[in-house]
Design an enzyme around this catalytic site. Structure first.
Site, PDB file in Angstrom:
ATOM      1  N   ALA A  35      17.115 -10.285 -53.469  1.00  0.00           N
ATOM      2  CA  ALA A  35      17.565  -9.379 -53.057  1.00  0.00           C
ATOM      3  C   ALA A  35      16.512  -8.085 -53.174  1.00  0.00           C
ATOM      4  O   ALA A  35      16.163  -7.995 -54.409  1.00  0.00           O
ATOM      5  CB  ALA A  35      18.978  -9.108 -53.172  1.00  0.00           C
ATOM      6  N   LYS A  58       5.436   2.672  -7.249  1.00  0.00           N
ATOM      7  CA  LYS A  58       6.813   1.908  -7.158  1.00  0.00           C
ATOM      8  C   LYS A  58       6.789   0.398  -7.198  1.00  0.00           C
ATOM      9  O   LYS A  58       7.571  -0.054  -8.045  1.00  0.00           O
ATOM     10  CB  LYS A  58       7.065   1.925  -5.621  1.00  0.00           C
ATOM     11  CG  LYS A  58       8.426   1.088  -5.162  1.00  0.00           C
ATOM     12  CD  LYS A  58       8.912   1.562  -3.908  1.00  0.00           C
ATOM     13  CE  LYS A  58       8.590   0.694  -2.858  1.00  0.00           C
ATOM     14  NZ  LYS A  58       9.379   0.629  -1.542  1.00  0.00           N
ATOM     15  N   GLU A 108      12.067  -0.919  16.174  1.00  0.00           N
ATOM     16  CA  GLU A 108      12.232  -0.046  15.029  1.00  0.00           C
ATOM     17  C   GLU A 108      13.647   0.915  15.220  1.00  0.00           C
ATOM     18  O   GLU A 108      14.000   1.125  16.359  1.00  0.00           O
ATOM     19  CB  GLU A 108      11.200   0.846  14.683  1.00  0.00           C
ATOM     20  CG  GLU A 108       9.936   0.012  14.187  1.00  0.00           C
ATOM     21  CD  GLU A 108      10.307  -0.806  13.051  1.00  0.00           C
ATOM     22  OE1 GLU A 108      10.777  -0.406  11.935  1.00  0.00           O
ATOM     23  OE2 GLU A 108      10.447  -2.208  13.121  1.00  0.00           O
ATOM     24  N   ALA A 143       0.976  -1.235   0.140  1.00  0.00           N
ATOM     25  CA  ALA A 143      -0.138  -0.055  -0.028  1.00  0.00           C
ATOM     26  C   ALA A 143       0.887   1.262  -0.007  1.00  0.00           C
ATOM     27  O   ALA A 143       0.463   2.368  -0.243  1.00  0.00           O
ATOM     28  CB  ALA A 143      -0.970  -0.011   1.070  1.00  0.00           C
ATOM     29  N   GLY A 144       2.061   1.177   0.354  1.00  0.00           N
ATOM     30  CA  GLY A 144       3.034   2.388   0.427  1.00  0.00           C
ATOM     31  C   GLY A 144       3.140   3.132  -0.820  1.00  0.00           C
ATOM     32  O   GLY A 144       2.937   2.472  -1.968  1.00  0.00           O
ATOM     33  N   ARG A 191      10.471   7.860  -3.309  1.00  0.00           N
ATOM     34  CA  ARG A 191      11.809   7.843  -3.649  1.00  0.00           C
ATOM     35  C   ARG A 191      11.900   7.408  -5.289  1.00  0.00           C
ATOM     36  O   ARG A 191      13.216   7.479  -5.707  1.00  0.00           O
ATOM     37  CB  ARG A 191      12.832   7.015  -2.735  1.00  0.00           C
ATOM     38  CG  ARG A 191      13.221   7.996  -1.466  1.00  0.00           C
ATOM     39  CD  ARG A 191      14.052   7.473  -0.203  1.00  0.00           C
ATOM     40  NE  ARG A 191      13.319   6.396   0.386  1.00  0.00           N
ATOM     41  CZ  ARG A 191      13.596   5.358   1.070  1.00  0.00           C
ATOM     42  NH1 ARG A 191      15.102   5.259   1.014  1.00  0.00           N
ATOM     43  NH2 ARG A 191      12.954   4.436   1.626  1.00  0.00           N
TER      44      ARG A 191
HETATM   45  C1  UD1 Z   1       9.289  -2.420   8.235  1.00  0.00           C
HETATM   46  C2  UD1 Z   1       9.265  -3.051   9.701  1.00  0.00           C
HETATM   47  C3  UD1 Z   1      10.993  -3.248  10.093  1.00  0.00           C
HETATM   48  C4  UD1 Z   1      11.461  -3.836   8.790  1.00  0.00           C
HETATM   49  C5  UD1 Z   1      11.437  -3.486   7.494  1.00  0.00           C
HETATM   50  C6  UD1 Z   1      12.021  -4.173   6.450  1.00  0.00           C
HETATM   51  C7  UD1 Z   1       7.506  -2.164  10.627  1.00  0.00           C
HETATM   52  C8  UD1 Z   1       6.859  -1.373  12.044  1.00  0.00           C
HETATM   53  N1  UD1 Z   1       8.677  -2.265  10.533  1.00  0.00           N
HETATM   54  O1  UD1 Z   1       9.682  -1.224   8.310  1.00  0.00           O
HETATM   55  O2  UD1 Z   1      10.950  -3.649  11.239  1.00  0.00           O
HETATM   56  O3  UD1 Z   1      12.838  -4.150   9.158  1.00  0.00           O
HETATM   57  O4  UD1 Z   1      10.001  -3.062   7.388  1.00  0.00           O
HETATM   58  O5  UD1 Z   1      11.663  -3.424   5.107  1.00  0.00           O
HETATM   59  O6  UD1 Z   1       6.828  -3.069  10.175  1.00  0.00           O
HETATM   60  N2  UD1 Z   1       2.852  -0.689   3.997  1.00  0.00           N
HETATM   61  C9  UD1 Z   1       1.698  -0.921   3.839  1.00  0.00           C
HETATM   62  N3  UD1 Z   1       0.833  -0.290   4.624  1.00  0.00           N
HETATM   63  C10 UD1 Z   1       1.171   0.832   5.512  1.00  0.00           C
HETATM   64  C11 UD1 Z   1       2.744   0.710   5.582  1.00  0.00           C
HETATM   65  C12 UD1 Z   1       3.562   0.089   5.039  1.00  0.00           C
HETATM   66  O7  UD1 Z   1       1.015  -1.558   3.092  1.00  0.00           O
HETATM   67  O8  UD1 Z   1       0.643   1.394   6.282  1.00  0.00           O
HETATM   68  C13 UD1 Z   1       3.842  -1.621   3.030  1.00  0.00           C
HETATM   69  C14 UD1 Z   1       4.689  -1.010   2.224  1.00  0.00           C
HETATM   70  O9  UD1 Z   1       4.002  -0.619   0.909  1.00  0.00           O
HETATM   71  C15 UD1 Z   1       6.107  -1.883   2.190  1.00  0.00           C
HETATM   72  C16 UD1 Z   1       6.090  -2.621   3.307  1.00  0.00           C
HETATM   73  O10 UD1 Z   1       4.647  -2.410   4.027  1.00  0.00           O
HETATM   74  O11 UD1 Z   1       5.726  -2.904   0.969  1.00  0.00           O
HETATM   75  C17 UD1 Z   1       6.893  -2.269   4.363  1.00  0.00           C
HETATM   76  O12 UD1 Z   1       6.900  -0.793   4.608  1.00  0.00           O
HETATM   77  P1  UD1 Z   1       7.937   0.435   4.971  1.00  0.00           P
HETATM   78  O13 UD1 Z   1       7.438   1.491   5.554  1.00  0.00           O
HETATM   79  O14 UD1 Z   1       8.965   0.234   4.034  1.00  0.00           O
HETATM   80  O15 UD1 Z   1       8.467  -0.381   6.286  1.00  0.00           O
HETATM   81  P2  UD1 Z   1       8.971   0.183   7.648  1.00  0.00           P
HETATM   82  O16 UD1 Z   1       7.663   0.368   8.585  1.00  0.00           O
HETATM   83  O17 UD1 Z   1       9.785   1.246   7.420  1.00  0.00           O
END
Ligand code: UD1
Ligand code: CA
Length: 512
Positions: free
Chosen positions: A423, A64, A198, A52-53, A57
């Site tokens: 040709a 993405k 985290e 969902a993110g 970047r």
């Molecule tokens: C998360 C983990 C962290 C781990 C890291 C590995 C948590 C709190 N932390 O970090 O421990 O080392 O992943 O990459 O879980 N996503 C959603 N909905 C949201 C938030 C995220 O679908 O509300 C999805 C993103 O699209 C992505 C994945 O979850 O595919 C991870 O999200 P991201 O924000 O990159 O991870 P962190 O929370 O930073």
């Protein structure tokens, strides 16, 4: 392969990858789920892919997870890896660009359930949305991300298998290495797993820990559903952390554990285009290595790019500067390159392609193509035919042993077996309004620089004279001639260019 009653273990992509193909025929080897885990893996209720993110970047109009490498999107790789577990349910959580991402998910896996997370309030929130919309999923629930393209299906399988074997409530996939920004695995003095912290919330000492949370987990679905409701937002980001579920379950007295990834590279995420390029290179190296071990010669791995979806037969030789994409399949003993781009193209055994671009085409056994040929969609070249230099084909069927050796355009045509196209022949298929078809029979001979103005038919064994513009059918065995009869103007050069070198040469020749 051993068979198990009541377990359907079919690697859906077994024809697709070299290690899988090999494993399929020889049993549990590289690239397959260890035999003892298959029964456990078959209990995987669901794989949930978080996607969902936003991925700001990437700086892109494309979401993405829809950026591609090795022939699949980031999400496509996650779906392929999930598919290796044969889950009863595949769930994809979408939010940012939800229409596009869910359409791509359903295209890759029509059975996928799409859950929309309208606002991205954390990984725990995403999972809560899944459970609120799909209900409790009893059995093993595996969670993974849509942006980890290097994660192997077999690693997820091992995670699910070990989780079930140990009877854990939650099992976390971890890795050693350099993963700035990732959560750390906190253990007690005896090394027992305590919780995930985290990076943002970690103490100095916790930040020094070199075991990282991949973000992939196996959960007991019922316990997950209960714990997810108790996740709070009391952290530096005010998000619901899925990582907290592990700690909650342990606090409840349930057993939690970890599985260490053998290849730490698998847990790298892709967040920008630099990481995308690195992941593409890593994946490509992995694919080429697998094919080399399966008996394919890759002359220059550094300049060879092969999608995960391509198949290559034993003893094929792939030269430098070759890219094989999509549903391309190369037959045994074929030689491809240097300098070829093949897209969704089938190549028969022992064919030889040199400096060719082929899209959605079929190339038969022992065909030779190039250098410098362009097969556009719908070209099909039968066995032993030859396509030579500066030849372009589109929706053209070239019969067995036929030759189109030089400087020719063949559009919307059928060429019979054994025919020779001289040709410079042009199959003029377009009259400015519509495309028309040309039929050339067997063992016909088209003279050099013929224009075949479609629709037109050249019969079996018919000839056309060089330089003819053929607008009418040429029956079998006839010679079609369509050009001005030659007339020589006697002494023209001597009269009109008397001082020229040509005139001097002509005078000498005429006096001899
Ligand atoms: C998360 C983990 C962290 C781990 C890291 C590995 C948590 C709190 N932390 O970090 O421990 O080392 O992943 O990459 O879980 N996503 C959603 N909905 C949201 C938030 C995220 O679908 O509300 C999805 C993103 O699209 C992505 C994945 O979850 O595919 C991870 O999200 P991201 O924000 O990159 O991870 P962190 O929370 O930073
Ligand atoms: Ca991340």
């Amino acid at each position: 392969m051993a068979t198990y009653p009541s377990v359907r273990y079919v690697d859906r992509s077994c024809q697709r990858g070299p290690s899988r193909g090999r494993a399929f025929t020889t049993g549990a080897r590289v690239g397959v789920i260890p035999e003892e885990m298959r029964l456990l893996v078959s209990e995987t209720t669901a794989v949930v892919i978080l996607a969902a993110g936003e991925g700001t970047r990437m700086k892109s109009r494309t979401p993405k997870v829809l950026h591609t490498l090795a022939g699949r999107s980031l999400l496509g790789h996650a779906i392929a890896a999930a598919g290796d577990l044969e889950p009863r349910r595949l769930v994809v959580v979408v939010g940012h660009a939800k229409e596009q991402v869910s359409a791509a998910a359903v295209a890759a896996a029509p059975e996928a359930a799409i859950v929309v997370q309208e606002h991205q309030l954390g990984t725990g929130h995403a999972m809560r949305m899944v459970i609120e919309s799909l209900g409790v999923m009893p059995g093993t629930v595996v969670v993974t991300y849509g942006d980890m393209p290097l994660l192997r299906g077999r690693t997820l399988s091992e995670l699910a298998g070990r989780h079930a074997q140990a009877g854990n409530a939650a099992t976390v996939l971890t890795a050693h290495g350099e993963f700035p920004g990732f959560g750390r695995i906190v253990r007690d003095a005896d090394g027992a797993f305590l919780r995930i912290v985290e990076e943002r919330d970690a103490s100095e000492a916790e930040r020094a820990i070199d075991e990282f949370n991949s973000g992939c987990y196996a959960f007991d679905g019922a316990l997950l559903a209960d714990a997810i409701k108790r996740v709070t937002t009391s952290n530096s980001q005010h998000e619901e952390y899925l990582t907290d579920v592990v700690e909650i379950l342990r606090g409840d007295g349930h057993q939690v554990g970890t599985v260490l990834a053998a290849d730490p590279a698998e847990i790298t995420g892709v967040n920008d285009r630099v990481q995308l390029a690195q992941a593409r290179r890593t994946l490509n190296d992995r694919i080429l290595t697998d094919w080399m071990l399966a008996g394919v010669t890759i002359v220059d791995p550094a300049s060879t790019w092969v999608d995960a979806t391509v198949t290559i037969g034993m003893d094929a030789e792939i030269g430098p500067q070759v890219q094989l994409t999509g549903a391309t399949a190369i037959g045994e003993g074929a030689t491809i390159g240097p300098g070829c781009l093949l897209e969704d193209t089938t190549v028969g055994e022992d064919a030889v392609l040199l400096h060719a671009v082929c899209r959605q085409s079929q190339v038969g056994p022992r065909v030779t193509i190039g250098p410098f040929a362009y097969l556009r969609p719908g070209a099909s070249i039968a066995a032993d035919a030859h396509i030579g230099t500066y030849v372009e084909l589109k929706k053209a069927h070239v019969g067995p042993g036929a030759k189109v050796p030089h400087l020719t355009y063949v559009g919307d045509a059928t060429i019979g077996s054994g025919s020779n196209i001289g040709a410079g022949t042009i199959f003029a298929n377009y009259d400015g309004a519509a495309k028309h078809h040309t039929e050339v029979g067997e063992n016909a001979f088209i003279g050099s620089n013929t224009v075949l103005v479609a629709p037109v038919e050249i019969g079996d064994g018919a000839y056309t004279a060089a330089g003819s513009a053929i607008t009418e059918n040429v029956p079998a065995g006839d010679l079609g001639v369509s050009r001005g009869r030659q007339h020589n103007s006697d002494g023209w050069v001597l009269r009109n260019r008397p001082e020229s070198r040509s005139a001097t040469a002509a005078k000498r020749a005429r006096s001899e």
